[in-house]
Design an enzyme around this catalytic site. Structure first.
Site, PDB file in Angstrom:
ATOM      1  N   CYS B  90     -39.742 -89.167 -97.666  1.00  0.00           N
ATOM      2  CA  CYS B  90     -41.102 -89.362 -97.166  1.00  0.00           C
ATOM      3  C   CYS B  90     -41.242 -88.697 -95.789  1.00  0.00           C
ATOM      4  O   CYS B  90     -41.182 -87.491 -95.691  1.00  0.00           O
ATOM      5  CB  CYS B  90     -41.440 -90.847 -97.164  1.00  0.00           C
ATOM      6  SG  CYS B  90     -43.201 -91.188 -97.070  1.00  0.00           S
ATOM      7  N   HIS B 198     -39.667 -92.966-102.757  1.00  0.00           N
ATOM      8  CA  HIS B 198     -38.703 -93.785-102.014  1.00  0.00           C
ATOM      9  C   HIS B 198     -37.612 -94.364-102.923  1.00  0.00           C
ATOM     10  O   HIS B 198     -37.791 -95.460-103.462  1.00  0.00           O
ATOM     11  CB  HIS B 198     -39.436 -94.957-101.342  1.00  0.00           C
ATOM     12  CG  HIS B 198     -40.263 -94.560-100.171  1.00  0.00           C
ATOM     13  ND1 HIS B 198     -39.766 -94.498 -98.889  1.00  0.00           N
ATOM     14  CD2 HIS B 198     -41.558 -94.190-100.072  1.00  0.00           C
ATOM     15  CE1 HIS B 198     -40.717 -94.121 -98.064  1.00  0.00           C
ATOM     16  NE2 HIS B 198     -41.820 -93.929 -98.745  1.00  0.00           N
ATOM     17  N   GLU B 200     -34.910 -95.702-101.937  1.00  0.00           N
ATOM     18  CA  GLU B 200     -34.320 -96.894-101.291  1.00  0.00           C
ATOM     19  C   GLU B 200     -35.157 -98.146-101.554  1.00  0.00           C
ATOM     20  O   GLU B 200     -34.710 -99.253-101.283  1.00  0.00           O
ATOM     21  CB  GLU B 200     -34.147 -96.638 -99.783  1.00  0.00           C
ATOM     22  CG  GLU B 200     -35.381 -96.805 -98.911  1.00  0.00           C
ATOM     23  CD  GLU B 200     -36.382 -95.652 -99.001  1.00  0.00           C
ATOM     24  OE1 GLU B 200     -36.186 -94.751 -99.837  1.00  0.00           O
ATOM     25  OE2 GLU B 200     -37.371 -95.671 -98.234  1.00  0.00           O
TER      26      GLU B 200
END
Lengths: 105, 226
Positions: B90, B198, B200
């Site tokens: 990002c 994302h 994570e």
């Protein structure tokens, strides 16, 4: 001959403005206009255009939104240095063009 | 057990750094180093560097522009040149393009709006360090949350990226106007990946999905075997 009141070399945190003005170089105002390159889609410009149409303004064929950055620099700052500032930070050369103007302070 | 030496860089305005560190720790079993943007040096012998999401420096000037010129990035650029794997997610992807580690630029979403939702992705190249845990062409789901994710590069650059297999991930649906629906790109050496989604935020069922886990697992496994 270095002025004894001026900061020693290696003290970059002392800002020019903190020195009496008669000792500093003349300042010049620089205007950097950053705009998207032709052909790069500008969603913000398009949204602005739609809003203008919504307000009833006719005849607006295209809107491109850019950025204006004004610098005050010592007059000794060279055109080449200003060019480097644009290339290294002020503009993203992948998507943007820039124009540098010296304007009356 | 071998320890996995990862570093997560925090810039002022980063907000996914803890999620990134948590994901790396859960997958690798080793606690990552936390490195501040003003640091001049990275820890020695790193296996992995992560640039997290967020709004570094308040997105001043352009997203990622200020962070890309911060002191720690000189060390990150040097480490990338030595072959240390670097993942930018990002805002981290925006920083990598602004730093010149990846080609192109990330512009305002074509639809103007911030996009925050799960999106479908296709793994376009599973030969990289980061994507080896997926199968070629696998469809996965990861969350996105960005305003400036509209990947732009000139046609010649896009052709080169496609031809060299450097498009790692592609959106499986329209998301932000990205050229050729590109969601993630690799550098020419294959050790730097930038991606808008994302991973994570999707490493365990409590996240609502775990499709991101294989990305970290790929990197950990690849490095431990290497």
């Amino acid at each position: 001959m270095p002025d004894p009141r001026s900061p020693a070399i290696g003290s970059p945190r002392v800002h020019a403005r903190e020195r009496p003005s008669d000792e500093s170089q003349n300042l010049v105002k620089i205007r950097v206009s950053v705009s998207l390159k032709p052909g790069v889609l500008d969603p913000q410009g398009r949204a602005i255009q739609h809003s203008l149409e919504g307000l009833g303004f006719a005849g607006v064929k295209d809107v491109r939104a850019g950025r204006l950055i004004e610098l005050e620099v010592d007059e000794g700052v060279t055109d080449a240095a200003l060019d480097d500032m644009c290339k290294q930070l002020l503009a993203n050369m992948v998507i943007e063009n820039y124009r540098i103007e010296r304007v009356a302070a | 057990m071998m320890s996995f030496r990862a570093a997560v860089i925090t810039f002022p305005g980063s907000n996914c750094d803890r999620d990134m560190a948590d994901a790396l720790e859960k997958v690798s079993g080793s606690t990552p180093f936390r490195v501040w943007h003003g640091d001049a040096e990275l820890p020695d012998h790193l296996d992995f560097i992560a640039l997290p999401g967020g709004f570094s420096y308040g997105d001043y000037l352009r997203s990622g522009a200020m962070a890309a010129r911060s002191p720690i990035m000189r060390a990150v650029i040097a480490a990338a040149a030595r072959g240390v794997p670097v993942l930018g997610v990002c805002n981290g992807f925006q920083v990598l393009t602004e730093a010149g580690l990846l080609p192109g630029a990330l512009m305002r979403n074509a639809g103007i709006r911030f996009v925050c939702r799960d999106v479908a992705l296709v793994v376009e190249n599973n030969q990289s360090l980061f994507t080896a845990g997926y199968s070629q062409g696998q469809r996965i789901t990861l969350p996105v949350a960005h305003h400036d994710g509209n990947f732009f590069a000139d046609e010649a650059t896009l052709d080169r990226l496609e031809g060299e297999g450097r498009v790692a991930l592609r959106y499986g649906e329209p998301v932000n106007g990205s050229a050729r629906n590109i969601a993630g790109v690799l550098n020419s050496a294959g050790n730097v990946l930038g991606m808008m989604p994302h991973p994570e935020r999707a490493i365990e069922p409590a996240h609502g999905g775990s499709d991101g886990r294989a990305l970290f697992a790929s990197a950990v496994r690849g490095l431990v075997q290497a």
